[in-house]
Design an enzyme around this catalytic site. Structure first.
Site, PDB file in Angstrom:
ATOM      1  N   ASP A  10     -14.411   6.511  -1.534  1.00 42.31           N
ATOM      2  CA  ASP A  10     -14.014   6.217  -2.912  1.00 42.31           C
ATOM      3  C   ASP A  10     -14.789   7.062  -3.922  1.00 42.31           C
ATOM      4  O   ASP A  10     -14.231   7.541  -4.906  1.00 42.31           O
ATOM      5  CB  ASP A  10     -14.229   4.734  -3.226  1.00 42.31           C
ATOM      6  CG  ASP A  10     -13.178   3.847  -2.593  1.00 42.31           C
ATOM      7  OD1 ASP A  10     -12.050   4.332  -2.362  1.00 42.31           O
ATOM      8  OD2 ASP A  10     -13.473   2.669  -2.318  1.00 42.31           O
ATOM      9  N   ALA A  69     -18.474  -4.661 -13.207  1.00 44.04           N
ATOM     10  CA  ALA A  69     -19.633  -4.626 -12.315  1.00 44.04           C
ATOM     11  C   ALA A  69     -19.274  -5.169 -10.933  1.00 44.04           C
ATOM     12  O   ALA A  69     -20.119  -5.736 -10.243  1.00 44.04           O
ATOM     13  CB  ALA A  69     -20.790  -5.426 -12.921  1.00 44.04           C
ATOM     14  N   LYS A 104     -13.685  -4.712   2.608  1.00 45.40           N
ATOM     15  CA  LYS A 104     -14.563  -3.540   2.533  1.00 45.40           C
ATOM     16  C   LYS A 104     -16.025  -3.886   2.801  1.00 45.40           C
ATOM     17  O   LYS A 104     -16.729  -3.138   3.490  1.00 45.40           O
ATOM     18  CB  LYS A 104     -14.427  -2.869   1.171  1.00 45.40           C
ATOM     19  CG  LYS A 104     -13.101  -2.153   0.951  1.00 45.40           C
ATOM     20  CD  LYS A 104     -13.123  -1.364  -0.349  1.00 45.40           C
ATOM     21  CE  LYS A 104     -11.840  -0.581  -0.545  1.00 45.40           C
ATOM     22  NZ  LYS A 104     -11.863   0.275  -1.741  1.00 45.40           N
ATOM     23  N   SER A 164       0.811  -1.212   0.000  1.00 43.09           N
ATOM     24  CA  SER A 164       0.000   0.000   0.000  1.00 43.09           C
ATOM     25  C   SER A 164       0.854   1.276   0.000  1.00 43.09           C
ATOM     26  O   SER A 164       1.856   1.375   0.715  1.00 43.09           O
ATOM     27  CB  SER A 164      -0.919   0.002   1.227  1.00 43.09           C
ATOM     28  OG  SER A 164      -1.639   1.211   1.308  1.00 43.09           O
ATOM     29  N   SER A 195      -0.601   4.023   0.981  1.00 38.80           N
ATOM     30  CA  SER A 195      -1.296   4.892   1.937  1.00 38.80           C
ATOM     31  C   SER A 195      -0.430   5.373   3.093  1.00 38.80           C
ATOM     32  O   SER A 195      -0.556   6.533   3.508  1.00 38.80           O
ATOM     33  CB  SER A 195      -2.542   4.180   2.466  1.00 38.80           C
ATOM     34  OG  SER A 195      -3.494   4.021   1.436  1.00 38.80           O
TER      35      SER A 195
END
Length: 294
Positions: free
Chosen positions: A114, A140, A78, A27, A29
Site C-alpha cells: 500500500d 488515524a 490485514k 473487488s 482486483s
C-alpha cells in the site's frame, strides 16, 4: 503465451492467485490482475475468495494446499494475517498489516504494497514538489498507517495527523517515533493554521464513501499548487475532491493507488512489474460508466 482474453483459457499449468476478504465480491482486483497478465503474456488466474475472520488460519493453509501461489488481503484481515506469516517484509512489519502474501518453499511471506502504491500513484499524478513541505493526513486508522509510513520514508519534513479523536492520532504518532508526526484534533480552526503551509492533504478516512463532506477543511487555504489526495476510489469524485477542483487544486482519487499497489503485488509474485497507466485508464472508464448507469 497469453495473447487476448478471447484466445486464452486456463489449463493445468495456469498459476493461481487471488484475494481474500469479507466481503470480497466487489473487488476490482481480479479484473486488474487479468489485465496485468494479459499485458505481459503470463498464464495465471486471479480469484476472489470470501473468507470469514474465524476461518482465516485454515483458509491460508487450504489455499497453500490447493496450490495457490499468492494472494492479496483486504478488510478485515490485514492485521490478523500478519501474525500468521512465517516471514515479514520491513514494510509489513512497520505498518503492522499484510496486504500481499507469497507462498513459496513451504513458507508464507507477508508484505505490504500500500505504501509504495500510494507513493507511485502520487508521483505519477502530482510529481514530487510536495516532499519539501508539511503534509496533512486526515484519519488515524489502518489506511493512515501505510500512508504515514510512505510519507515518512519519503522524507517529509512534517506530517500532521488530524483525527476526530485526537487520542488515536497521538497513539499512532507514538508507534512511528522515527517520523516527524504531529497529532492534532480534526477541528477547523486548528487545521486552518497548518493548511497554508501544506502542499499535500491526504484523506485516509472513510468520509466520502457515501457522499459525506469535510466541513473542518477550508481548502481555499491550501497553496495554489497544493494537492488533495483521497484514498477512496469509488466514487471517483468524492465531495472533498470536488471542492478541491472548484478551488483549482490538484485532486487525486484513490484508483491510482489501487492499481500501483496491485502492480507491486504482481511483481512480488511474478518478478515482473506491469505498466499501470493503461490499466488504470481501463478501470476508470468502467467505473465512470457504471456510476452513470446507477
Amino acid at each position: 503465451m497469453v495473447t487476448t482474453v478471447e484466445t486464452w483459457h486456463p489449463g493445468g499449468e495456469t498459476a493461481v492467485y487471488g484475494i481474500i476478504g469479507d466481503p470480497v465480491k466487489h473487488s476490482l482486483s481480479p479484473w486488474m490482475h487479468r489485465l496485468f497478465a494479459q499485458q505481459l503474456g503470463i498464464d495465471m488466474v486471479y480469484v476472489p475468495f470470501p473468507v470469514m475472520a474465524a476461518d482465516l488460519p485454515k483458509a491460508l493453509k487450504g489455499l497453500a494446499a490447493a496450490g495457490v501461489l499468492g494472494f492479496n488481503v483486504t478488510v478485515p484481515h490485514k492485521e490478523s494475517t500478519k501474525i500468521l506469516m512465517d516471514e515479514l517484509s520491513p514494510a509489513a512489519e512497520q505498518i503492522g498489516a499484510v496486504n500481499t502474501v507469497h507462498y513459496t518453499a513451504g513458507r508464507f511471506k507477508g508484505d505490504n504494497t500500500d505504501a509504495v502504491g500510494f507513493l507511485r500513484a502520487l508521483e505519477r499524478h502530482a510529481g514530487g514538489s510536495w516532499r519539501s513541505a508539511p503534509v496533512m493526513v486526515i484519519g488515524a486508522g489502518g489506511a493512515a498507517r501505510a500512508i504515514i509510513y510512505a510519507l515518512g520514508t519519503a522524507g517529509c519534513p512534517a506530517i500532521y495527523v488530524a483525527n476526530r479523536h485526537v487520542e488515536r492520532a497521538e497513539k499512532l504518532a507514538a508507534e512511528f517515533p522515527q517520523f516527524p508526526l504531529h497529532p492534532l484534533p480534526l477541528e477547523r480552526q486548528r487545521i486552518a493554521r497548518i493548511l497554508p503551509q501544506t502542499l499535500l492533504l491526504v484523506n485516509t478516512s472513510a468520509l466520502g464513501l457515501r457522499g459525506e463532506g469535510h466541513p473542518e477543511l477550508n481548502l481555499e487555504l491550501l497553496p495554489n499548487h497544493g494537492n488533495v489526495y483521497d484514498v477512496v476510489y469509488n466514487p471517483l469524485e468524492t465531495p472533498l475532491l470536488r471542492v478541491a477542483r472548484q478551488y483549482g487544486r490538484c485532486a487525486i482519487d484513490g484508483l491510482g493507488m489501487l492499481v500501483e499497489q496491485g502492480a507491486e503485488s504482481f511483481r512480488i509474485w511474478t518478478g515482473v512489474l506491469p505498466q499501470t497507466q493503461a490499466v488504470e485508464d481501463t478501470l476508470r472508464r468502467w467505473l465512470q460508466t457504471r456510476n452513470k448507469s446507477l
